[in-house]
Write a protein that holds these residues in place. Structure first.
Motif, PDB file in Angstrom:
ATOM      1  N   TRP A 180      43.672  29.161  95.810  1.00 57.84           N
ATOM      2  CA  TRP A 180      44.880  28.649  96.177  1.00 57.84           C
ATOM      3  C   TRP A 180      45.183  27.130  94.471  1.00 57.84           C
ATOM      4  O   TRP A 180      46.182  27.875  94.110  1.00 57.84           O
ATOM      5  CB  TRP A 180      46.314  28.419  96.951  1.00 57.84           C
ATOM      6  CG  TRP A 180      47.083  28.137  96.869  1.00 57.84           C
ATOM      7  CD1 TRP A 180      47.885  27.027  96.661  1.00 57.84           C
ATOM      8  CD2 TRP A 180      48.212  29.285  96.964  1.00 57.84           C
ATOM      9  NE1 TRP A 180      49.319  26.661  96.630  1.00 57.84           N
ATOM     10  CE2 TRP A 180      49.538  28.292  97.050  1.00 57.84           C
ATOM     11  CE3 TRP A 180      48.642  30.173  97.498  1.00 57.84           C
ATOM     12  CZ2 TRP A 180      50.981  28.802  97.061  1.00 57.84           C
ATOM     13  CZ3 TRP A 180      49.569  31.320  97.078  1.00 57.84           C
ATOM     14  CH2 TRP A 180      50.879  30.514  97.194  1.00 57.84           C
ATOM     15  N   ILE A 185      45.660  33.010  92.836  1.00 63.55           N
ATOM     16  CA  ILE A 185      47.194  33.355  94.397  1.00 63.55           C
ATOM     17  C   ILE A 185      46.066  34.926  94.874  1.00 63.55           C
ATOM     18  O   ILE A 185      46.687  34.425  96.365  1.00 63.55           O
ATOM     19  CB  ILE A 185      47.681  32.977  94.058  1.00 63.55           C
ATOM     20  CG1 ILE A 185      48.620  32.283  93.126  1.00 63.55           C
ATOM     21  CG2 ILE A 185      49.870  33.744  94.594  1.00 63.55           C
ATOM     22  CD1 ILE A 185      48.214  30.362  93.960  1.00 63.55           C
ATOM     23  N   ALA A 188      43.358  34.645  97.491  1.00 64.34           N
ATOM     24  CA  ALA A 188      43.335  33.629  98.346  1.00 64.34           C
ATOM     25  C   ALA A 188      44.623  34.251  99.732  1.00 64.34           C
ATOM     26  O   ALA A 188      43.720  34.077 100.281  1.00 64.34           O
ATOM     27  CB  ALA A 188      44.660  31.814  97.612  1.00 64.34           C
ATOM     28  N   GLU A 225      53.278  27.083 105.002  1.00 57.75           N
ATOM     29  CA  GLU A 225      53.001  26.870 103.410  1.00 57.75           C
ATOM     30  C   GLU A 225      52.227  25.187 102.596  1.00 57.75           C
ATOM     31  O   GLU A 225      51.376  24.678 102.126  1.00 57.75           O
ATOM     32  CB  GLU A 225      53.732  27.865 102.649  1.00 57.75           C
ATOM     33  CG  GLU A 225      53.150  26.964 100.680  1.00 57.75           C
ATOM     34  CD  GLU A 225      54.010  27.864  99.990  1.00 57.75           C
ATOM     35  OE1 GLU A 225      53.473  27.759  98.579  1.00 57.75           O
ATOM     36  OE2 GLU A 225      55.088  28.720 100.446  1.00 57.75           O
TER      37      GLU A 225
END
Length: 307
Positions: A180, A185, A188, A225
Motif C-alpha cells: 500500500w 493498491i 494490497a 484505514e
C-alpha cells in the motif's frame, strides 16, 4: 553443512537425525532409529551435531545467527518425533526452508491462494517484500515472541507459526501495508480481501501496526484505514477499531503502546487510547482513554484513573 539440533547435556553421543529427504519426490521420510532430542527444545549453536547427508536442514554461515528460527526448526523436529504422521507437513512448511521469511512466504501463500490466485505468484509477492524490508522482518519476530509470552494457549513458536491465524493475518497485513505504501493498491487490497475470507480478520492495508502485536483468537477483528496500533498491543476477537460514519479522512482510533483491548470492544472515531490502558470486554469507546487507566461499559467510562 547439514545439521540437526541435539542437546549434549542429556547425551554425549552424536544423535542420528530421524528424518531423511527422498530426492526423487522431495518428501521427508522417517528413519527407524530415533533421534535423542532434549525434552525441552532450546537451540544452541554449540550443540549442533552433524547428520550428513540431510541436506534440507542447513545453516548459512554468512548470515547472522537467527536463534528464533533455529528454535522453530528444533520444535518442528520435536513435534515430528511425537507425531510422525505430520512429518511431510512440517517438512514442507518449516524444515525445507532456510529462513523464517521463506517459510512464512510459503505458509501465507498456501493459506491465501485459490484456483484463480496461484500459490507461486503469491509466494513471490510475500518473499520479495520480506526480503527487502528489514522493519517487517523485525516485526515478525517481535510478534512471534509476543504471542508466546502473552498467550498462555501458545505451546511453542512453531505452533504459533503454523496454527495461529491471528499471527498469520497480522503478517499478511504487514506485507499488504508495505505494498500500500509503495502504491501497489490493487495487490494490497487483494491480500486484505483474501485474509478477510480465510482468517475472518479485516485489516485495511492503510492501517499502521507496531511491533509485538497479538491478535488473540482474532475472529471478527476489524481495523480501519487510518487506525494506528502501537507496540506490544493485545487485541482479542470481535474488536473493531472503526469510524463513526460521520467524518472522512482521519477517522479511526490511535492506540498507544502496551494497550489491552478486550473481546467485543468497539473503539470508534479518531480518538486516542493512551499507553498501557485497558479496555474491558464489550465496551463501546467514543472518547479518549488516558494512559494507564481502565475503560469499561457502554458507553465506556473510566475506572482506576491515576491521581
Amino acid at each position: 553443512m547439514a545439521a540437526c539440533i541435539h542437546d549434549s547435556r542429556t547425551s554425549t553421543e552424536a544423535a542420528a537425525c530421524p528424518f531423511s529427504l527422498d530426492s526423487a519426490d522431495h518428501q521427508c521420510r522417517i528413519r527407524k532409529s530415533p533421534c535423542r532430542f532434549a525434552k525441552k527444545c532450546k537451540p544452541s549453536f554449540q550443540n549442533l551435531v552433524s547428520c550428513d547427508p540431510i541436506k534440507w536442514v542447513r545453516l548459512q554461515a554468512d548470515k547472522e545467527d537467527d536463534v528464533l528460527w533455529l528454535k522453530i526448526r528444533e520444535q518442528a523436529l520435536c513435534d515430528m518425533e511425537q507425531e510422525p504422521i505430520l512429518s511431510k507437513y512440517y517438512c514442507s512448511s518449516i524444515l525445507l526452508h532456510d529462513s523464517l521469511e521463506s517459510a512464512l512466504s510459503n505458509q501465507l501463500a498456501a493459506k491465501l491462494s485459490n484456483t484463480d490466485l496461484p500459490r507461486s505468484a503469491l509466494m513471490e509477492v510475500f518473499a520479495r517484500v520480506l526480503a527487502e524490508d528489514e522493519e517487517v522482518r523485525r516485526a515478525i519476530r517481535a510478534d512471534l515472541k509476543a504471542v508466546k509470552e502473552r498467550d498462555p494457549a501458545c505451546i511453542s513458536y512453531a505452533h504459533c507459526f503454523l496454527n495461529f491465524k491471528g499471527f498469520l493475518a497480522c503478517q499478511a497485513h504487514r506485507v499488504a501495508h508495505k505494498l500500500w505504501s509503495q502504491g501497489r493498491i490493487v495487490m494490497a487490497l487483494l491480500i486484505q480481501s483474501r485474509v478477510s475470507e480465510v482468517f475472518a480478520v479485516d485489516i485495511h492495508p492503510g492501517a499502521n501496526l507496531g511491533h509485538g502485536v497479538v491478535l488473540d483468537h482474532a475472529t471478527g477483528i476489524v481495523i480501519g484505514e487510518t487506525a494506528v496500533v502501537g507496540d506490544n498491543v493485545t487485541i482479542l476477537h470481535n474488536v473493531t477499531l472503526g469510524g463513526t460514519g460521520k467524518v472522512n479522512g482521519d477517522r479511526h482510533p490511535k492506540v498507544g503502546d502496551g494497550v489491552l483491548i478486550g473481546a467485543g470492544t468497539k473503539v470508534l472515531g479518531s480518538i486516542r487510547v493512551g499507553d498501557r490502558a485497558k479496555i474491558g470486554a464489550g465496551s463501546v469507546v467514543l472518547k479518549e482513554v488516558p494512559p494507564e487507566t481502565t475503560s469499561v461499559g457502554n458507553p465506556a467510562r473510566l475506572v482506576g484513573l491515576k491521581s
